[in-house]
Design a protein around this motif. Structure first.
Motif, PDB file in Angstrom:
ATOM      1  N   LEU B  76       0.843  -1.202   0.000  1.00 44.48           N
ATOM      2  CA  LEU B  76       0.000   0.000   0.000  1.00 44.48           C
ATOM      3  C   LEU B  76       0.875   1.248   0.000  1.00 44.48           C
ATOM      4  CD1 LEU B  76      -2.883   1.069  -0.075  1.00 44.48           C
ATOM      5  CD2 LEU B  76      -2.895   1.037   2.427  1.00 44.48           C
ATOM      6  N   ARG B  77       1.488   1.567   1.116  1.00 48.69           N
ATOM      7  CA  ARG B  77       2.522   2.613   1.212  1.00 48.69           C
ATOM      8  C   ARG B  77       3.443   2.167   2.351  1.00 48.69           C
ATOM      9  NH1 ARG B  77      -2.268   5.051   1.551  1.00 48.69           N
ATOM     10  NH2 ARG B  77      -2.032   5.133   3.809  1.00 48.69           N
ATOM     11  N   ALA B  80       2.186   2.055   6.044  1.00 46.78           N
ATOM     12  CA  ALA B  80       0.735   2.287   6.097  1.00 46.78           C
ATOM     13  C   ALA B  80      -0.006   1.205   6.879  1.00 46.78           C
ATOM     14  CB  ALA B  80       0.167   2.390   4.683  1.00 46.78           C
ATOM     15  N   ILE B  81       0.438  -0.041   6.738  1.00 47.84           N
ATOM     16  CA  ILE B  81      -0.276  -1.134   7.398  1.00 47.84           C
ATOM     17  C   ILE B  81       0.210  -1.284   8.844  1.00 47.84           C
ATOM     18  CG2 ILE B  81      -0.793  -3.611   7.313  1.00 47.84           C
ATOM     19  CD1 ILE B  81      -0.711  -3.384   4.256  1.00 47.84           C
ATOM     20  N   ARG B  83       0.985   0.915  10.807  1.00 51.00           N
ATOM     21  CA  ARG B  83       0.335   1.939  11.620  1.00 51.00           C
ATOM     22  C   ARG B  83      -0.866   1.382  12.384  1.00 51.00           C
ATOM     23  NH1 ARG B  83      -3.699   6.319   8.915  1.00 51.00           N
ATOM     24  NH2 ARG B  83      -4.689   6.914  10.859  1.00 51.00           N
ATOM     25  N   GLU B 113       2.868   8.074   8.915  1.00 49.41           N
ATOM     26  CA  GLU B 113       1.551   7.483   8.631  1.00 49.41           C
ATOM     27  C   GLU B 113       0.620   7.591   9.847  1.00 49.41           C
ATOM     28  OE1 GLU B 113      -0.086   6.051   6.045  1.00 49.41           O
ATOM     29  OE2 GLU B 113       1.457   6.384   4.537  1.00 49.41           O
ATOM     30  N   GLY B 119       3.897  15.334   7.397  1.00 51.88           N
ATOM     31  CA  GLY B 119       4.521  15.058   6.109  1.00 51.88           C
ATOM     32  C   GLY B 119       4.390  13.598   5.724  1.00 51.88           C
ATOM     33  N   ALA B 120       5.115  13.215   4.674  1.00 48.34           N
ATOM     34  CA  ALA B 120       5.056  11.847   4.173  1.00 48.34           C
ATOM     35  C   ALA B 120       6.338  11.537   3.417  1.00 48.34           C
ATOM     36  CB  ALA B 120       3.847  11.666   3.246  1.00 48.34           C
ATOM     37  N   MET B 121       6.560  10.237   3.199  1.00 47.20           N
ATOM     38  CA  MET B 121       7.751   9.813   2.483  1.00 47.20           C
ATOM     39  C   MET B 121       7.345   9.215   1.155  1.00 47.20           C
ATOM     40  SD  MET B 121      10.217  10.430   4.488  1.00 47.20           S
ATOM     41  CE  MET B 121       9.438   9.909   5.984  1.00 47.20           C
ATOM     42  N   LEU B 122       8.069   9.607   0.089  1.00 48.95           N
ATOM     43  CA  LEU B 122       7.766   9.093  -1.244  1.00 48.95           C
ATOM     44  C   LEU B 122       9.015   8.502  -1.875  1.00 48.95           C
ATOM     45  CD1 LEU B 122       5.417  11.886  -2.578  1.00 48.95           C
ATOM     46  CD2 LEU B 122       4.863   9.472  -2.402  1.00 48.95           C
ATOM     47  N   ARG B 123       8.801   7.825  -3.016  1.00 47.96           N
ATOM     48  CA  ARG B 123       9.897   7.239  -3.782  1.00 47.96           C
ATOM     49  C   ARG B 123      10.980   8.285  -4.053  1.00 47.96           C
ATOM     50  NH1 ARG B 123       9.518   2.266  -6.389  1.00 47.96           N
ATOM     51  NH2 ARG B 123       8.555   1.872  -4.374  1.00 47.96           N
ATOM     52  N   ASN B 125      13.594  10.659  -5.774  1.00 43.47           N
ATOM     53  CA  ASN B 125      13.311  11.326  -7.046  1.00 43.47           C
ATOM     54  C   ASN B 125      14.016  10.676  -8.227  1.00 43.47           C
ATOM     55  OD1 ASN B 125      15.822  12.213  -6.218  1.00 43.47           O
ATOM     56  ND2 ASN B 125      15.475  14.372  -6.685  1.00 43.47           N
ATOM     57  N   LEU B 127      14.535   7.368  -8.363  1.00 42.77           N
ATOM     58  CA  LEU B 127      13.947   6.022  -8.415  1.00 42.77           C
ATOM     59  C   LEU B 127      14.920   4.888  -8.069  1.00 42.77           C
ATOM     60  CD1 LEU B 127      11.747   6.371 -11.645  1.00 42.77           C
ATOM     61  CD2 LEU B 127      11.046   6.688  -9.276  1.00 42.77           C
ATOM     62  N   ARG B 165      12.133  10.215   0.121  1.00 43.84           N
ATOM     63  CA  ARG B 165      11.915  11.621  -0.243  1.00 43.84           C
ATOM     64  C   ARG B 165      10.866  12.238   0.675  1.00 43.84           C
ATOM     65  NH1 ARG B 165       8.469  13.661  -4.871  1.00 43.84           N
ATOM     66  NH2 ARG B 165       8.217  11.446  -5.259  1.00 43.84           N
ATOM     67  N   VAL B 167       8.318  14.804   1.948  1.00 40.19           N
ATOM     68  CA  VAL B 167       7.475  15.867   1.388  1.00 40.19           C
ATOM     69  C   VAL B 167       6.448  16.326   2.422  1.00 40.19           C
ATOM     70  CG1 VAL B 167       7.674  15.054  -1.005  1.00 40.19           C
ATOM     71  CG2 VAL B 167       5.768  14.274   0.396  1.00 40.19           C
TER      72      VAL B 167
END
Lengths: 81, 244
Positions: B76-77, B80-81, B83, B113, B119-123, B125, B127, B165, B167
């Protein structure tokens, strides 16, 4: 059984490097004319029982708290007919 | 799977704790760095208490570390689970009551989460998965986990992730800067596109801290870069709890 679809997309202001990588690969593969690609997630929920307002409200709650992280993502909920 | 060896029987990987201060280390399915974190806790002189994701009970620990890895396969993210695991219910409750909580890498993702940290964490930049030593500047030396450092101190500890990353919206970033809640910043190069070079942040009270790089992998001179720049995280918490 009714199907409800939840689409989750990164918010427009959030950089999507995966979508960009797909977009950059397109001309190499001979697909021209695509200016931008954004990548998201689609959830297909098979719902037991009627998909009434109450059921949709619960699904929206599910999307908001779990399927999407609303800090970075938007979501839409629709019944798939 | 629930029967994990206790620190006393695990043995052979560092001095056992003096038993005064108990630091819990949570294991989720897919956690990788729980053993290294337990060892770092013991090297700092505390007792490491393994905690299992399905147990609500925190076994009367004084602080909790959420280690790195890929809990629940990052499905999922990232984070996320995890949490929603039983142990996190208690951690969230206790963190709000002031218990020190450190989230490293995947643990940081879990903390965002849960919204204990904004904020949040993403892939990344670019990759790519990164694994290297990373220079950081300690921006806030007043948190429960950074008291052994000086503000402005430069440290080098390993960084290893693909979803690193950081954000948040501009308003949140401005708030974090204004309140001194950017705890660590990447130096020399931004490895993943994190906004404002943010490597780690703290909550308002300073008891909840999250960062992407791994202090628990930089605690022994024989291993890795030979630097022990990460040990201060774990000695900070002792100092904090003993003086409390």
């Amino acid at each position: 059984m009714a199907r409800v679809v939840v689409d989750v997309m990164l918010k427009p202001e959030i950089l999507d490097p995966q979508g960009q990588a797909v977009q950059r690969a397109l001309p190499r593969l001979g697909f021209e004319g695509i200016a931008d690609v954004r990548q998201g997630k689609r959830f297909e929920l098979e719902v037991e029982g009627p998909v009434d307002d109450a059921a949709l409200a619960r699904i929206r709650e599910m999307a908001e708290t779990f399927l999407a992280n609303t800090v970075i993502e938007d979501f839409t909920v629709r019944v798939d007919s | 799977m629930t029967a994990r060896p206790s620190p006393a029987t695990a043995g052979g990987d560092g001095p056992s704790g003096r038993g005064n201060t108990r630091v819990g280390v949570i294991t989720f399915p897919g956690t990788l760095d729980d053993r290294d974190t337990q060892r770092a806790v013991r090297l700092a002189g505390a007792e490491a208490v393994p905690l299992w994701h399905r147990d609500k009970d925190l076994k009367q620990v004084d602080a909790v570390v959420l280690p790195g890895g890929f809990s629940y396969g990052d499905y999922l993210r990232a984070g996320a689970i995890s949490r929603f695991s039983p142990v996190m219910e208690t951690v969230i409750e206790q963190a709000r009551a002031g218990m020190p909580v450190l989230g490293i890498c995947n643990g940081f993702q879990v903390l965002t989460e849960t919204h204990l940290l904004p904020g949040a964490m993403l892939r990344n930049n670019h990759l790519h998965f990164i694994c290297r030593d990373q220079k950081l500047r300690v921006e806030n030396a007043n948190t429960s986990w950074t008291a052994e450092y000086e503000a402005g101190q430069e440290i080098s500890i390993p960084l290893k992730n693909i979803d690193g990353r950081y954000v948040a919206d501009e308003r949140t970033l401005d708030m974090l800067e204004a309140e001194g809640r950017v705890a660590f910043r990447y130096l020399d190069t931004n490895p993943n596109g994190s906004l404002r070079d943010i490597a780690g942040i703290t909550n308002e009270a300073g008891n909840v801290v999250g960062l992407m790089p791994h202090p628990e992998h930089a605690v022994e001179p024989l291993i890795g870069s030979g630097r022990t720049d990460g040990l201060g995280f774990f000695t900070s918490i002792l100092k904090k709890l003993v003086n409390a």
